[in-house]
Design an enzyme around this catalytic site. Structure first.
Site, PDB file in Angstrom:
ATOM      1  CG  HIS A  53       1.063   9.766  31.111  1.00 27.15           C
ATOM      2  ND1 HIS A  53       2.111   9.177  30.423  1.00 27.15           N
ATOM      3  CD2 HIS A  53       0.192  10.184  30.162  1.00 27.15           C
ATOM      4  CE1 HIS A  53       1.885   9.248  29.121  1.00 27.15           C
ATOM      5  NE2 HIS A  53       0.714   9.855  28.937  1.00 27.15           N
ATOM      6  CG  LEU A  54      -3.225   7.076  36.040  1.00 28.15           C
ATOM      7  CD1 LEU A  54      -3.943   6.941  37.395  1.00 28.15           C
ATOM      8  CD2 LEU A  54      -3.445   5.843  35.198  1.00 28.15           C
ATOM      9  CG  HIS A  55      -4.306  11.323  29.660  1.00 28.47           C
ATOM     10  ND1 HIS A  55      -3.867  12.463  29.030  1.00 28.47           N
ATOM     11  CD2 HIS A  55      -3.522  10.315  29.199  1.00 28.47           C
ATOM     12  CE1 HIS A  55      -2.867  12.153  28.212  1.00 28.47           C
ATOM     13  NE2 HIS A  55      -2.630  10.867  28.296  1.00 28.47           N
ATOM     14  N   GLY A  57      -1.660   5.865  20.960  1.00 23.60           N
ATOM     15  CA  GLY A  57      -1.127   7.217  20.791  1.00 23.60           C
ATOM     16  C   GLY A  57      -0.255   7.686  21.931  1.00 23.60           C
ATOM     17  CD  GLN A  58       3.060   5.148  26.585  1.00 25.31           C
ATOM     18  OE1 GLN A  58       2.950   4.002  26.147  1.00 25.31           O
ATOM     19  NE2 GLN A  58       3.629   5.429  27.733  1.00 25.31           N
ATOM     20  CB  SER A  59       3.197  11.322  22.749  1.00 26.47           C
ATOM     21  OG  SER A  59       2.558  12.018  23.796  1.00 26.47           O
ATOM     22  CG  ASN A  65      -3.487   7.286  25.598  1.00 23.52           C
ATOM     23  OD1 ASN A  65      -4.567   6.725  25.447  1.00 23.52           O
ATOM     24  ND2 ASN A  65      -3.373   8.609  25.566  1.00 23.52           N
ATOM     25  CG  ASP A 104      -1.846  17.311  28.910  1.00 25.44           C
ATOM     26  OD1 ASP A 104      -1.727  16.073  28.943  1.00 25.44           O
ATOM     27  OD2 ASP A 104      -1.464  18.014  27.945  1.00 25.44           O
TER      28      ASP A 104
HETATM   29  P1  AMP Z   1       0.176  10.465  25.910  1.00 26.62           P
HETATM   30  O1  AMP Z   1      -0.041  10.918  24.488  1.00 26.62           O
HETATM   31  O2  AMP Z   1      -0.906   9.604  26.464  1.00 26.62           O
HETATM   32  O3  AMP Z   1       1.554   9.864  26.079  1.00 26.62           O
HETATM   33  O4  AMP Z   1       0.103  11.784  26.781  1.00 26.62           O
HETATM   34  C1  AMP Z   1       1.178  12.637  26.971  1.00 26.62           C
HETATM   35  C2  AMP Z   1       0.615  13.938  27.441  1.00 26.62           C
HETATM   36  O5  AMP Z   1       1.655  14.692  28.034  1.00 26.62           O
HETATM   37  C3  AMP Z   1       0.012  14.813  26.338  1.00 26.62           C
HETATM   38  O6  AMP Z   1      -1.343  15.072  26.639  1.00 26.62           O
HETATM   39  C4  AMP Z   1       0.881  16.089  26.385  1.00 26.62           C
HETATM   40  O7  AMP Z   1       0.128  17.247  26.142  1.00 26.62           O
HETATM   41  C5  AMP Z   1       1.422  16.043  27.801  1.00 26.62           C
HETATM   42  N1  AMP Z   1       2.698  16.699  28.043  1.00 26.62           N
HETATM   43  C6  AMP Z   1       3.857  16.524  27.370  1.00 26.62           C
HETATM   44  N2  AMP Z   1       4.834  17.258  27.925  1.00 26.62           N
HETATM   45  C7  AMP Z   1       4.293  17.888  28.987  1.00 26.62           C
HETATM   46  C8  AMP Z   1       4.782  18.795  29.974  1.00 26.62           C
HETATM   47  N3  AMP Z   1       6.061  19.185  29.994  1.00 26.62           N
HETATM   48  N4  AMP Z   1       3.927  19.264  30.909  1.00 26.62           N
HETATM   49  C9  AMP Z   1       2.642  18.878  30.898  1.00 26.62           C
HETATM   50  N5  AMP Z   1       2.096  18.025  29.998  1.00 26.62           N
HETATM   51  C10 AMP Z   1       2.915  17.543  29.055  1.00 26.62           C
END
Ligand code: AMP
Length: 116
Positions: free
Chosen positions: A102-104, A95-97, A89, A30
């Protein structure tokens, strides 16, 4: 999807610190780590979120493989003894962005519960 950042990472079109790759999944660090180990594990096939896999042909197998892949990455990164958390998420309350499933994979420190 052509404009999805994680699809671009899966296709190797933008750089990422890749830990492990298979035809079905990619694990990469990440950009903004929330723990000493914070790796994202994505399917190469685009699903916006886990809810979007419901009812899609072969999605049970795809998600099962993804979870096993994440566990293999955790082993590779030395997390088995200390333990780790895998979380996905889904939607605004979580808080999905990034709207590619994706799995954290988080580990390397004691993680609080319940999450914030
Ligand atoms: P979420 O908020 O669960 O959707 O997680 C999205 C994650 O993607 C966040 O932890 C960001 O830091 C990560 N992220 C976004 N863009 C990138 C990228 N280009 N490379 C690696 N991680 C990323």
């Amino acid at each position: 999807m052509s404009d999805c950042i994680f699809c671009k990472i899966a296709r190797g079109e933008i750089p990422a610190k890749v830990v492990r790759k298979s035809p079905d999944a990619v694990a990469f660090h990440d950009l903004t780590p929330q723990a000493p180990v914070h790796v994202l594990v994505i399917p190469t096939k685009h699903f916006a979120a886990v809810r979007d896999a419901a009812g899609v042909a072969d999605s049970e197998a795809a998600l099962g493989k993804l979870l096993v892949f994440a566990a293999e990455v955790a082993t590779e990164l030395g997390l088995d003894q200390g333990g780790y958390r895998i979380v996905t998420n889904t939607g605004p309350d979580a808080g999905q962005s990034v709207h590619h499933l994706h799995l954290h994979l988080l580990g390397g420190r004691r993680l609080g519960w319940p999450p914030g």
